[in-house]
Scaffold this motif. Sequence first.
Motif, mmCIF file in Angstrom:
data_model
loop_
_atom_site.group_PDB
_atom_site.id
_atom_site.type_symbol
_atom_site.label_atom_id
_atom_site.label_comp_id
_atom_site.label_asym_id
_atom_site.label_seq_id
_atom_site.Cartn_x
_atom_site.Cartn_y
_atom_site.Cartn_z
ATOM 1 N N LEU A 1 1.635 0.401 3.860
ATOM 2 C CA LEU A 1 2.927 0.413 3.171
ATOM 3 C C LEU A 1 2.730 1.146 1.845
ATOM 4 O O LEU A 1 1.899 0.738 1.020
ATOM 5 C CB LEU A 1 3.361 -1.036 2.936
ATOM 6 C CG LEU A 1 4.793 -1.369 2.554
ATOM 7 C CD1 LEU A 1 5.758 -0.928 3.630
ATOM 8 C CD2 LEU A 1 4.920 -2.877 2.306
ATOM 9 N N ILE A 2 3.455 2.237 1.628
ATOM 10 C CA ILE A 2 3.290 3.031 0.408
ATOM 11 C C ILE A 2 4.576 2.994 -0.408
ATOM 12 O O ILE A 2 5.631 3.446 0.060
ATOM 13 C CB ILE A 2 2.918 4.489 0.732
ATOM 14 C CG1 ILE A 2 1.596 4.536 1.514
ATOM 15 C CG2 ILE A 2 2.797 5.309 -0.551
ATOM 16 C CD1 ILE A 2 1.147 5.941 1.878
ATOM 17 N N GLY B 1 -2.612 -2.629 4.682
ATOM 18 C CA GLY B 1 -2.770 -2.381 3.260
ATOM 19 C C GLY B 1 -1.491 -1.890 2.615
ATOM 20 O O GLY B 1 -0.566 -1.434 3.292
ATOM 21 N N VAL B 2 -1.457 -2.022 1.287
ATOM 22 C CA VAL B 2 -0.323 -1.577 0.483
ATOM 23 C C VAL B 2 -0.863 -0.696 -0.636
ATOM 24 O O VAL B 2 -1.884 -1.017 -1.257
ATOM 25 C CB VAL B 2 0.439 -2.772 -0.135
ATOM 26 C CG1 VAL B 2 1.564 -2.284 -1.036
ATOM 27 C CG2 VAL B 2 0.967 -3.698 0.946
ATOM 28 N N ILE B 3 -0.190 0.411 -0.895
ATOM 29 C CA ILE B 3 -0.489 1.228 -2.072
ATOM 30 C C ILE B 3 0.782 1.273 -2.912
ATOM 31 O O ILE B 3 1.798 1.805 -2.482
ATOM 32 C CB ILE B 3 -0.940 2.650 -1.698
ATOM 33 C CG1 ILE B 3 -2.165 2.596 -0.789
ATOM 34 C CG2 ILE B 3 -1.255 3.455 -2.966
ATOM 35 C CD1 ILE B 3 -2.616 3.951 -0.274
ATOM 36 N N HIS B 4 0.719 0.672 -4.080
ATOM 37 C CA HIS B 4 1.889 0.551 -4.943
ATOM 38 C C HIS B 4 1.759 1.558 -6.078
ATOM 39 O O HIS B 4 0.859 1.464 -6.922
ATOM 40 C CB HIS B 4 1.983 -0.872 -5.503
ATOM 41 C CG HIS B 4 3.284 -1.178 -6.168
ATOM 42 N ND1 HIS B 4 3.605 -0.695 -7.411
ATOM 43 C CD2 HIS B 4 4.364 -1.911 -5.756
ATOM 44 C CE1 HIS B 4 4.816 -1.121 -7.752
ATOM 45 N NE2 HIS B 4 5.299 -1.863 -6.767
ATOM 46 N N ARG C 1 -3.464 -2.119 -3.220
ATOM 47 C CA ARG C 1 -3.985 -1.193 -4.223
ATOM 48 C C ARG C 1 -2.838 -0.815 -5.159
ATOM 49 O O ARG C 1 -1.888 -0.153 -4.751
ATOM 50 C CB ARG C 1 -4.556 0.061 -3.557
ATOM 51 C CG ARG C 1 -5.639 -0.237 -2.518
ATOM 52 C CD ARG C 1 -6.987 -0.459 -3.164
ATOM 53 N NE ARG C 1 -8.005 -0.782 -2.163
ATOM 54 C CZ ARG C 1 -9.314 -0.629 -2.347
ATOM 55 N NH1 ARG C 1 -9.750 -0.152 -3.513
ATOM 56 N NH2 ARG C 1 -10.172 -0.953 -1.406
ATOM 57 N N VAL C 2 -2.927 -1.270 -6.399
ATOM 58 C CA VAL C 2 -1.901 -0.972 -7.405
ATOM 59 C C VAL C 2 -2.425 0.142 -8.296
ATOM 60 O O VAL C 2 -3.502 0.028 -8.891
ATOM 61 C CB VAL C 2 -1.570 -2.223 -8.242
ATOM 62 C CG1 VAL C 2 -0.510 -1.895 -9.275
ATOM 63 C CG2 VAL C 2 -1.116 -3.367 -7.343
ATOM 64 N N VAL C 3 -1.670 1.224 -8.378
ATOM 65 C CA VAL C 3 -2.084 2.380 -9.171
ATOM 66 C C VAL C 3 -1.146 2.497 -10.372
ATOM 67 O O VAL C 3 0.078 2.469 -10.227
ATOM 68 C CB VAL C 3 -2.062 3.678 -8.339
ATOM 69 C CG1 VAL C 3 -2.628 4.839 -9.147
ATOM 70 C CG2 VAL C 3 -2.852 3.492 -7.042
#
Length: 742
Positions: free
Chosen positions: A114-115, A180-183, A229-231
């Motif tokens: 999920l992006i 996974g998630v990339i926020h 993963r929070v960027v």
Amino acid sequence: MYLIEKVLSEPGENLVWGLTEGWWHFEDTDIRQATPLLSAPAWEKLLHEEQFADVRSYSLELAGTSDTESGTALIIGSMGKTLALPPEELMYEVRWLPKKPDAEPVSQPGGVWLIFRDELGIGEHLSGQLMRLGCSIITVDKGSEFNFRHSNRFTIDAGEEVHYIRLMNILAEQGRQISGVIHLWACTACAEVPVSGTADLLLQAGLYSVTYLTRAMLNFGTHDEADIRVVTDHAVMLAGDQAVSPGKSSILGLVKVISQEHPKLRCYALDVDTGAYSAEEVSALIMKELAENKNDGLVAFRQERLVQELARFNPKNYPRQEFRVREDGIYIVTGGLGRLGMEICRYLSREKPVKLVIISRSVLPDKLRWRQCLEHPAEGIHPSDMHKLASLLELEDNTGSEIHYFAGDVADEQRMREIMAQVRRIAGSVHGVIHCAAAPGACSQPLKIQTQEKFRQVLRPKIQGTLVLDSLLAQDPLDFFVVYSSVASLWGGVGGADYAAANAFLDAFSASRNARGKNTLAVNWYAWEGLTDPGCMGYMPPGDALAALRIGLSSRMDQVVIGKFDPHVLAEWAPMMKIRLAPDVIRGTSSGIRPVKAEPLPGIAAESLKEVLLTGRSDGEFTVLEKQISLIWAQVLGYEEFDVNDNFFDIGGDSLLILKVLSLVNAQVDAEVEAGDLFSYGTIARLAQFIGDKRAVPQAAPEQPSWAGSTAPEDDALRRLIKSVKNDGISVGEAMKGFEEL
């Protein structure tokens, strides 16, 4: 010495004394001339006369008491100096050091990702790279309303929690398990400096968004195990940086707690300077972290890979500056009626006669009536308020300082404008600020069961309140602006994601304000002796804590950690902390003096435990589960006897200790127990009952997705909304809004 004494005389008690031994039989009738009870100031005077040092008294609001209260106080004092270390040995600094990932590439990402796409194009590049690895990609964009174009593309309003619930509901209906998630929503083109009027809006795409996402994932079970993963960009201030965004920094505190509460959600934060890297380069950095980083919870890229580390304070690393308290200077102390607030008021007043502006939520009588209220207690005045009046008058009488008290919420800008207008009429320009205000500890709860109202209540004094003060005092010649932060922003703590986030904001605010040339210091406090809950690693006498604060204020630095830590306990807890510990922290003191081992909560070695004495039940019978849980409590708390009805947090437990309990319960009793369960079922008896009942219920067959024909999608969505309300994941109003959108 610690005394818990009744300090407020009541007619009924005098009658009881008279019917028994009679207080007049005491030999010290010179100090008990009219009542058997001594007031808190009288106790302080007596202990001073007996050569006790660091004498203080604090009103206690005991559980189960009524509004009339019983007038009980905690009185503390010490015989002689208890400090085994110089103040510098209580001080630590936070630094960033180069570090490579711990291992070669572990594995390439796979499954469903999920992006949350940014506006810089980083998400577009990531989507392509992950799809080339065979991953299924679902994108989420920011918008003003919920939009589900097809199975892989969504648009949601970042500030609407119900939209995250709808998103997870649809994925659950489709039977899609998220790997996974990339926020990326906290990646913007520049550092955003929040002001009091826009703070909440700036938190929506970052702190609130990650919070809503996590709660929705927990409530809808759309993952088995997953990476989050929070960027961010400009969320930390490193050497060479020109600016930092405190609102984004708050996310870093949240990230540290998510995986502590829910180990199956492996949460990481990556901060980059988007001005120094292209979208494609940032995407490549993220892909490298996905493959290689499984251990470092917080990483920053500035030409090289950096991680956060806690090290012993080295004064040579910071330029010296003069710290002084001006005679007749004007100093604001928010939260000044709390224990830590009152301590700093005493400290400033002992330095020089000053004008103290104390701001707190408590409503006190007009100052002209304070002495009258103490001499002739009026009906309706709370005994704890009486003690506060006595403490304030004692400050004035003993130090020559002036007290100006104002009741108000520091986050209420209109009320603060009114207060500052009065301050300027009375005293003039302000010379220093100590911002101690904080929400009651009971507001914090594990993420899964925390309501957004309570979450924001914890943030308000530390985020909005700080910004209000900064705005209203922008033109004052402040010598210093001190914000009371906490070690929670550095190492997390179960049940305190909101608290860790709020304090991470304060740490970055200090760096941001210093970058504007305004002297600011964030103090990450640990436990104070007699003033805060006992720390599992030790606690420091107030005088020593304040001596360390003075050294911090004499150094030009953004933040300082002040606490007394047992290095042996630190070493044991290091794997669970969300910050790397430098070797000198684990070894002991920088001066070579061997520290005094911390006394509280020593713990018991697991191999020495065979059975714990249990009480609290008339028949003396206890279940196997209760005995298993009691062994874990004994190992963590160090006790050999428990009442099965005692709450963990009432007998010395805290947010770090509960983390160890969770780890042991998962390993030895039930792998499915979560942090929220330990809060909801906080006694041995209730937790054992919860686990036993859960085991007794047959495992239901997996739910069929609604599109399989068993139910209509709207029915399934409604059922899930109801479940979220029952779990306190969202409010009834939010659920109704979601229902209207179905």
